[in-house]
Design a protein around this motif. Structure first.
Motif, PDB file in Angstrom:
ATOM      1  N   THR A 249       0.852  -1.193   0.000  1.00  0.00           N
ATOM      2  CA  THR A 249       0.000   0.000   0.000  1.00  0.00           C
ATOM      3  C   THR A 249       0.886   1.241   0.000  1.00  0.00           C
ATOM      4  OG1 THR A 249      -0.044   0.304   2.388  1.00  0.00           O
ATOM      5  CG2 THR A 249      -1.703  -1.180   1.452  1.00  0.00           C
ATOM      6  N   VAL A 250       0.236   2.375  -0.137  1.00  0.00           N
ATOM      7  CA  VAL A 250       0.925   3.657  -0.179  1.00  0.00           C
ATOM      8  C   VAL A 250       1.274   4.142   1.233  1.00  0.00           C
ATOM      9  CG1 VAL A 250      -1.087   5.180   0.016  1.00  0.00           C
ATOM     10  CG2 VAL A 250       0.795   5.816  -1.510  1.00  0.00           C
ATOM     11  N   CYS A 251       0.729   3.430   2.246  1.00  0.00           N
ATOM     12  CA  CYS A 251       0.761   3.968   3.619  1.00  0.00           C
ATOM     13  C   CYS A 251       2.151   4.274   4.167  1.00  0.00           C
ATOM     14  CB  CYS A 251       0.043   3.028   4.576  1.00  0.00           C
ATOM     15  SG  CYS A 251      -1.710   2.942   4.209  1.00  0.00           S
ATOM     16  N   ALA A 252       3.180   3.633   3.626  1.00  0.00           N
ATOM     17  CA  ALA A 252       4.518   3.940   4.107  1.00  0.00           C
ATOM     18  C   ALA A 252       4.865   5.399   3.858  1.00  0.00           C
ATOM     19  CB  ALA A 252       5.539   3.062   3.397  1.00  0.00           C
ATOM     20  N   TRP A 253       4.316   5.960   2.785  1.00  0.00           N
ATOM     21  CA  TRP A 253       4.812   7.259   2.346  1.00  0.00           C
ATOM     22  C   TRP A 253       4.536   8.417   3.282  1.00  0.00           C
ATOM     23  CZ3 TRP A 253       8.948   7.621  -0.125  1.00  0.00           C
ATOM     24  CH2 TRP A 253       9.339   6.561  -0.934  1.00  0.00           C
ATOM     25  N   PRO A 254       3.298   8.593   3.769  1.00  0.00           N
ATOM     26  CA  PRO A 254       3.125   9.682   4.732  1.00  0.00           C
ATOM     27  C   PRO A 254       4.040   9.504   5.943  1.00  0.00           C
ATOM     28  CG  PRO A 254       1.012   8.588   4.264  1.00  0.00           C
ATOM     29  CD  PRO A 254       2.049   7.913   3.436  1.00  0.00           C
ATOM     30  N   MET A 255       4.221   8.260   6.369  1.00  0.00           N
ATOM     31  CA  MET A 255       5.056   8.004   7.538  1.00  0.00           C
ATOM     32  C   MET A 255       6.533   8.296   7.233  1.00  0.00           C
ATOM     33  SD  MET A 255       7.167   5.259   8.350  1.00  0.00           S
ATOM     34  CE  MET A 255       7.975   4.630   9.776  1.00  0.00           C
ATOM     35  N   LEU A 256       6.995   7.843   6.078  1.00  0.00           N
ATOM     36  CA  LEU A 256       8.401   8.071   5.726  1.00  0.00           C
ATOM     37  C   LEU A 256       8.665   9.551   5.474  1.00  0.00           C
ATOM     38  CD1 LEU A 256       9.071   4.995   3.410  1.00  0.00           C
ATOM     39  CD2 LEU A 256       9.848   5.352   5.767  1.00  0.00           C
ATOM     40  N   MET A 257       7.695  10.212   4.841  1.00  0.00           N
ATOM     41  CA  MET A 257       7.852  11.633   4.553  1.00  0.00           C
ATOM     42  C   MET A 257       7.991  12.417   5.853  1.00  0.00           C
ATOM     43  SD  MET A 257       8.249  13.355   1.935  1.00  0.00           S
ATOM     44  CE  MET A 257       7.529  13.023   0.375  1.00  0.00           C
TER      45      MET A 257
ATOM     46  N   ALA B 286       3.919  16.082   6.758  1.00  0.00           N
ATOM     47  CA  ALA B 286       5.098  16.728   6.178  1.00  0.00           C
ATOM     48  C   ALA B 286       5.096  16.598   4.659  1.00  0.00           C
ATOM     49  CB  ALA B 286       6.360  16.080   6.732  1.00  0.00           C
ATOM     50  N   SER B 287       5.693  17.585   4.021  1.00  0.00           N
ATOM     51  CA  SER B 287       5.999  17.470   2.599  1.00  0.00           C
ATOM     52  C   SER B 287       7.414  17.968   2.401  1.00  0.00           C
ATOM     53  CB  SER B 287       5.074  18.359   1.754  1.00  0.00           C
ATOM     54  OG  SER B 287       3.754  17.899   1.804  1.00  0.00           O
TER      55      SER B 287
ATOM     56  N   PHE C 165      -1.814   8.217 -10.844  1.00  0.00           N
ATOM     57  CA  PHE C 165      -0.629   7.491 -11.294  1.00  0.00           C
ATOM     58  C   PHE C 165      -0.958   6.057 -11.668  1.00  0.00           C
ATOM     59  CE2 PHE C 165       1.512  10.565  -8.287  1.00  0.00           C
ATOM     60  CZ  PHE C 165       2.095  11.326  -9.278  1.00  0.00           C
ATOM     61  N   MET C 166       0.014   5.384 -12.265  1.00  0.00           N
ATOM     62  CA  MET C 166      -0.204   3.981 -12.631  1.00  0.00           C
ATOM     63  C   MET C 166      -0.217   3.065 -11.398  1.00  0.00           C
ATOM     64  SD  MET C 166       3.449   2.839 -14.345  1.00  0.00           S
ATOM     65  CE  MET C 166       3.257   1.064 -14.268  1.00  0.00           C
ATOM     66  N   GLY C 167       0.330   3.545 -10.295  1.00  0.00           N
ATOM     67  CA  GLY C 167       0.311   2.792  -9.035  1.00  0.00           C
ATOM     68  C   GLY C 167       0.291   3.777  -7.883  1.00  0.00           C
ATOM     69  N   LEU C 168       0.591   3.293  -6.681  1.00  0.00           N
ATOM     70  CA  LEU C 168       0.635   4.162  -5.502  1.00  0.00           C
ATOM     71  C   LEU C 168      -0.618   5.014  -5.338  1.00  0.00           C
ATOM     72  CD1 LEU C 168       4.325   5.498  -5.354  1.00  0.00           C
ATOM     73  CD2 LEU C 168       3.233   3.898  -3.794  1.00  0.00           C
ATOM     74  N   GLU C 169      -1.774   4.378  -5.508  1.00  0.00           N
ATOM     75  CA  GLU C 169      -3.021   5.111  -5.300  1.00  0.00           C
ATOM     76  C   GLU C 169      -3.046   5.677  -3.883  1.00  0.00           C
ATOM     77  OE1 GLU C 169      -2.828   2.010  -6.459  1.00  0.00           O
ATOM     78  OE2 GLU C 169      -3.950   1.854  -8.338  1.00  0.00           O
ATOM     79  N   GLY C 170      -3.497   6.901  -3.774  1.00  0.00           N
ATOM     80  CA  GLY C 170      -3.563   7.535  -2.459  1.00  0.00           C
ATOM     81  C   GLY C 170      -2.291   8.272  -2.084  1.00  0.00           C
ATOM     82  N   MET C 171      -1.358   8.399  -3.029  1.00  0.00           N
ATOM     83  CA  MET C 171      -0.096   9.096  -2.736  1.00  0.00           C
ATOM     84  C   MET C 171      -0.338  10.573  -2.441  1.00  0.00           C
ATOM     85  SD  MET C 171       3.178   8.357  -2.605  1.00  0.00           S
ATOM     86  CE  MET C 171       4.843   8.983  -2.820  1.00  0.00           C
TER      87      MET C 171
ATOM     88  N   ARG D  59       5.416  20.910  -8.441  1.00  0.00           N
ATOM     89  CA  ARG D  59       4.665  19.808  -9.066  1.00  0.00           C
ATOM     90  C   ARG D  59       4.910  18.487  -8.331  1.00  0.00           C
ATOM     91  NH1 ARG D  59       3.278  19.958 -15.127  1.00  0.00           N
ATOM     92  NH2 ARG D  59       1.605  21.028 -14.029  1.00  0.00           N
ATOM     93  N   TYR D  60       3.932  17.613  -8.353  1.00  0.00           N
ATOM     94  CA  TYR D  60       4.045  16.259  -7.769  1.00  0.00           C
ATOM     95  C   TYR D  60       4.453  16.289  -6.298  1.00  0.00           C
ATOM     96  CZ  TYR D  60       4.490  14.780 -12.701  1.00  0.00           C
ATOM     97  OH  TYR D  60       4.311  14.565 -14.025  1.00  0.00           O
ATOM     98  N   ILE D  61       3.840  17.154  -5.511  1.00  0.00           N
ATOM     99  CA  ILE D  61       4.255  17.265  -4.108  1.00  0.00           C
ATOM    100  C   ILE D  61       3.420  16.322  -3.237  1.00  0.00           C
ATOM    101  CG2 ILE D  61       4.638  18.814  -2.163  1.00  0.00           C
ATOM    102  CD1 ILE D  61       6.413  19.148  -4.799  1.00  0.00           C
ATOM    103  N   THR D  62       4.107  15.292  -2.743  1.00  0.00           N
ATOM    104  CA  THR D  62       3.440  14.282  -1.921  1.00  0.00           C
ATOM    105  C   THR D  62       2.896  14.923  -0.648  1.00  0.00           C
ATOM    106  OG1 THR D  62       4.912  12.601  -2.790  1.00  0.00           O
ATOM    107  CG2 THR D  62       3.795  12.076  -0.727  1.00  0.00           C
ATOM    108  N   GLY D  63       1.608  14.750  -0.426  1.00  0.00           N
ATOM    109  CA  GLY D  63       0.981  15.307   0.773  1.00  0.00           C
ATOM    110  C   GLY D  63       0.880  16.822   0.766  1.00  0.00           C
ATOM    111  N   GLY D  64       1.077  17.429  -0.397  1.00  0.00           N
ATOM    112  CA  GLY D  64       0.996  18.893  -0.492  1.00  0.00           C
ATOM    113  C   GLY D  64      -0.387  19.422  -0.133  1.00  0.00           C
ATOM    114  N   ASN D  65      -1.392  18.535  -0.217  1.00  0.00           N
ATOM    115  CA  ASN D  65      -2.780  18.924   0.083  1.00  0.00           C
ATOM    116  C   ASN D  65      -3.205  18.546   1.497  1.00  0.00           C
ATOM    117  OD1 ASN D  65      -2.565  16.215  -0.378  1.00  0.00           O
ATOM    118  ND2 ASN D  65      -4.425  16.012  -1.593  1.00  0.00           N
ATOM    119  N   LYS D  66      -2.279  18.035   2.301  1.00  0.00           N
ATOM    120  CA  LYS D  66      -2.632  17.617   3.667  1.00  0.00           C
ATOM    121  C   LYS D  66      -2.126  18.656   4.655  1.00  0.00           C
ATOM    122  CE  LYS D  66      -4.228  13.507   2.514  1.00  0.00           C
ATOM    123  NZ  LYS D  66      -5.614  13.101   2.762  1.00  0.00           N
ATOM    124  N   LYS D  67      -2.929  18.962   5.663  1.00  0.00           N
ATOM    125  CA  LYS D  67      -2.530  20.046   6.567  1.00  0.00           C
ATOM    126  C   LYS D  67      -1.244  19.695   7.331  1.00  0.00           C
ATOM    127  CE  LYS D  67      -5.059  19.275  10.883  1.00  0.00           C
ATOM    128  NZ  LYS D  67      -5.045  17.842  10.960  1.00  0.00           N
TER     129      LYS D  67
END
Ligand SMILES: Cc1cc2nc3c(=O)[nH]c(=O)nc-3n(C[C@H](O)[C@H](O)[C@H](O)COP(=O)(O)OP(=O)(O)OC[C@H]3O[C@@H](n4cnc5c(N)ncnc54)[C@H](O)[C@@H]3O)c2cc1C
Ligand SMILES: Cc1cc2nc3c(=O)[nH]c(=O)nc-3n(C[C@H](O)[C@H](O)[C@H](O)COP(=O)(O)OP(=O)(O)OC[C@H]3O[C@@H](n4cnc5c(N)ncnc54)[C@H](O)[C@@H]3O)c2cc1C
Lengths: 261, 379
Positions: B81-89, B120-121, B201-207, B154-162
């Motif tokens: 899942t994509v869930c690692a990313w918010p945590m790693l970020m 975080a972003s 994207f082609m994968g990582l839904e929810g990024m 562009r392409y900012i992971t979590g850029g829309n999360k407070k």
């Protein structure tokens, strides 16, 4: 409020396999885990501590590797751990287990509640909790789904088949908890780091003020005479024809004919 | 050299795996459906203290090793899942803020990143550039106690999360082309800060990768991370950290692909026998296992060098060069073993294959890393 939680280390049944020839468990190389139900006991104690303060102590009897189970409990957030390891304890049945645990509880002395799991996944007698309460001569409240403490009294909601009972007792008392009582927490990373900095108190038979002949195999009234796998009688599969309703009707008739319903 | 993990690390791995089973796997399908994760995901990570792992306790962190972060990333990778990313970020951004931030910056920004109240972003990429810092066009112009920021990312992971983001911008007052990038910590709820809908994207839904637009956004000068003009160095540090975390995630992904392949070969009958009995299949499995193991230990080595404060830019580039294509190949082999089922959405394997494709691009491209590792040899 001070709480003692009794935990048992058991083989991880998810990893257990059977020897197809002898039908017995292959225990070699099987990882050990905290009896899953005992994690509910730990969780219940931690939640009570969060509400009422005090200390949670885990207590386990077993061979030297029970240290892993105790460390895991410390990782979940309990304050102290006591390990009962001694060759005298080997071969204990439920009576001898409760006897040794009872002596350890007396040695701890300061406690308001003891919480046990309802039963262990390997032994599955569900006897140790109640026997421990008898041994200490304190009230026992078994099969708890909910626990509440007010003014030195403890109340539980007891699961009894299709109905529930509300029980109340003065403290100190012993509670055994059900699997559904709560969702055991995942050990937080910082507590895991602290868990390895803590010292585990180690008591052997000499540290407990008991009678030698009551420990271990010698002190166990139950004797294991034989372990065997009952022969399975292979049934016959019968396919019932017709539409769903018709097939269901035939099925009910067949069950009724055998006086099952 | 010791290849055994400490008991603490082993327990962390177990706890992380427990967490994935209880909190991540049950929401896996809905994340794909909604192209988003639940808002409280970060709080769940905070509750088990998986945020601020490398940040000392006095700032609300856990104060553990980077190796432990990688071990947790690996478990999260196994969920596919994509869930690692918010945590790693949150972890990599917090680590970077701790490393470069003044005392005031640390005290202000680290606690919310550690307690899960702020997503975080880290933002570098712009519509016209992803690999070339001299081409950055988002500018920060000083005005009294603030900067006024204009431009787009562009392409900012979590850029829309407070929460907060470290944004790499061109400093309007600095003229030296080689030292005019400044790292600014921006509150993502600032006035004038807006975002696009998430990219599909082609994968990582929810990024939750979005474009970010700055229109006269005021950012206090006290939010500068490190020193003005030093942004590029800070960025290189963060990217190196991120590369190791990404490799940890990829190792988990590869392990999951291998596990699924092994399971499938035991179940699927070919000519009346499980596929697992065929030598050709066993060879594939053996190949996959040795590849995953090689990737795993190369990644652990990079994390250990990071922990030992050694230079880890080149070793982390090696991960991009070796781990990324190797795990991509492992997911392809696992898909192949599944036959048509592998290509179908019935099985999870196609998802792992699609996710794996991101790693050659995100957190610096593989080619760029070949340049980093290769040029270091002839310098
Ligand atoms: C090969 C083999 C032979 C055995 N032979 C006998 C025998 O002859 N007679 C006999 O009575 N039993 C026998 N046992 C069972 C063994 O003695 C029991 O496992 C043990 O006494 C605990 O009982 P239980 O597993 O049924 O636990 P339960 O009574 O089901 O456990 C209830 C709760 O008590 C607590 N608890 C249980 N054990 C411990 C412990 N060691 N330390 C701390 N807390 C604990 C936990 O909170 C647990 O959830 C045998 C077991 C094996 C594997
Ligand atoms: C899922 C996802 C999440 C992302 N999250 C973030 C984020 O949070 N923050 C952020 O800032 N960015 C993010 N990005 C953007 C990502 O970091 C960039 O896409 C990446 O840095 C590559 O930049 P680019 O796409 O502009 O490619 P370009 O720089 O345009 O490169 C195109 C191609 O040219 C090659 N190339 C470029 N330079 C060289 C060179 N010097 N030598 C050899 N080959 C070269 C590249 O390898 C690539 O193959 C994300 C992207 C994705 C897909």
């Amino acid at each position: 409020m001070n709480i003692i939680v009794c935990i048992k280390q058991v083989p991880d049944v998810k990893e257990v396999s059977w020897d197809p020839k002898t039908g017995s468990l292959i225990r070699k190389g099987i990882p050990s885990i905290i009896n899953p139900n005992d994690k509910n006991a730990i969780e219940a104690a931690l939640q009570l501590r969060e509400r009422h303060g005090g200390e949670v102590t885990v207590l386990s009897m077993g061979p030297s590797q029970v240290e892993d189970a105790l460390r895991e409990a410390l990782g979940m957030g309990v304050d102290k751990a006591i390990q009962l390891t001694s060759k005298e304890f080997a071969g204990s049945d439920t009576w001898a287990t409760s006897y040794a645990l009872g002596l350890a509880v007396r040695k701890i002395a300061q406690y308001d509640l003891i919480i046990c799991g309802k039963e262990a996944i390997d032994g599955m007698t569900a006897q140790v909790g109640p026997q421990l309460a008898e041994c200490l001569n304190i009230p026992q409240l078994t099969y708890a789904l909910e626990i509440e403490v007010t003014n030195s009294k403890v109340k539980i909601k007891q699961k009894l088949g299709d109905f529930h009972r509300l029980l109340e007792a003065p403290m100190p008392a012993l509670i055994t908890v059900e699997r559904e009582a709560n969702k055991p927490r995942v050990a937080p990373m910082d507590t895991i780091l602290e868990a390895y900095g803590k010292e585990i108190t180690l008591w052997d038979a000499d540290d407990l003020d008991g009678e030698d002949e009551n420990f271990g195999l010698k002190g166990s009234p139950t004797k294991l005479t034989r372990v065997y796998t009952p022969k399975l009688i292979k049934g016959k599969v019968e396919m019932l024809e017709g539409g769903p309703e018709e097939a269901a009707r035939k099925c009910v008739e067949k069950i009724r004919a055998r006086y099952i319903i | 050299m010791d290849f055994t993990l400490s008991p603490e690390s082993k327990m962390m791995v177990k706890a992380a795996s427990d967490f994935c089973e209880k909190e991540i796997l049950p929401i896996a399908d809905s994340i794909i459906e909604n192209n988003d994760y639940p808002e409280d995901l970060l709080v769940k990570f905070a509750k088990v203290r998986m945020l601020g792992l490398a940040v000392p306790k006095e700032y609300g962190g856990v104060g553990t090793t980077n190796l432990n972060i990688i071990l947790i990333a690996e478990e999260l990778g196994k969920t596919g899942t994509v869930c690692a990313w918010p945590m790693l970020m949150n972890n990599s951004t917090a680590e970077t803020i701790y490393r470069w931030g003044s005392e005031a910056v640390r005290e202000k920004f680290l606690p919310p990143l550690c307690d899960g109240s702020a997503y975080a972003s880290t933002a570098f990429t712009e519509p016209a550039t992803g690999s070339d810092p001299t081409a950055i066009t988002t500018t920060a112009v000083p005005d009294g106690d603030d900067f006024i920021v204009n431009g787009a990312k562009r392409y900012i992971t979590g850029g829309n999360k407070k929460g907060y983001g470290v944004f790499y911008v061109k400093d309007g007052e600095l003229k030296d082309q080689k030292a005019n990038v400044t790292a600014l910590i921006v509150d993502k709820s600032s006035e004038g800060y807006t975002t696009s809908a998430p990219w599909e994207f082609m994968g990582l839904e929810g990024m939750n990768c979005v474009d970010v637009f700055f229109k006269d956004v005021r950012v206090p000068k006290s939010n500068v991370l490190g020193e003005r003009g030093n942004g590029f160095r800070i960025l290189l540090h963060w990217i190196a950290v991120e590369r190791i975390e990404q490799a940890g995630y990829m190792v988990g992904l590869g392990q999951a692909a291998l596990d699924q392949a092994v399971k499938y070969t035991k179940e699927r009958l070919v000519r009346g026998k499980p596929m697992a009995f065929m030598q050709g299949i066993q060879w594939m499995l053996g190949d996959m296992k040795s590849r995953v193991d090689a990737c795993r230990y190369l990644t652990y080595r990079a994390a250990c060098i990071h922990d030992e404060e050694g230079p880890f830019d080149v070793v982390s580039s090696e991960l991009k060069i070796f781990v990324v294509p190797t795990i991509q190949e492992v997911t392809r082999m696992a898909l192949q073993i599944h036959g048509a089922y592998g290509y179908s959405k019935e099985y999870k394997i196609e998802g792992l294959f699609r996710i794996a494709a991101h790693a050659g691009i995100v957190a610096s491209s593989t080619e760029l890393n070949k340049t980093i590792a290769g040029s270091a040899l002839v310098r």
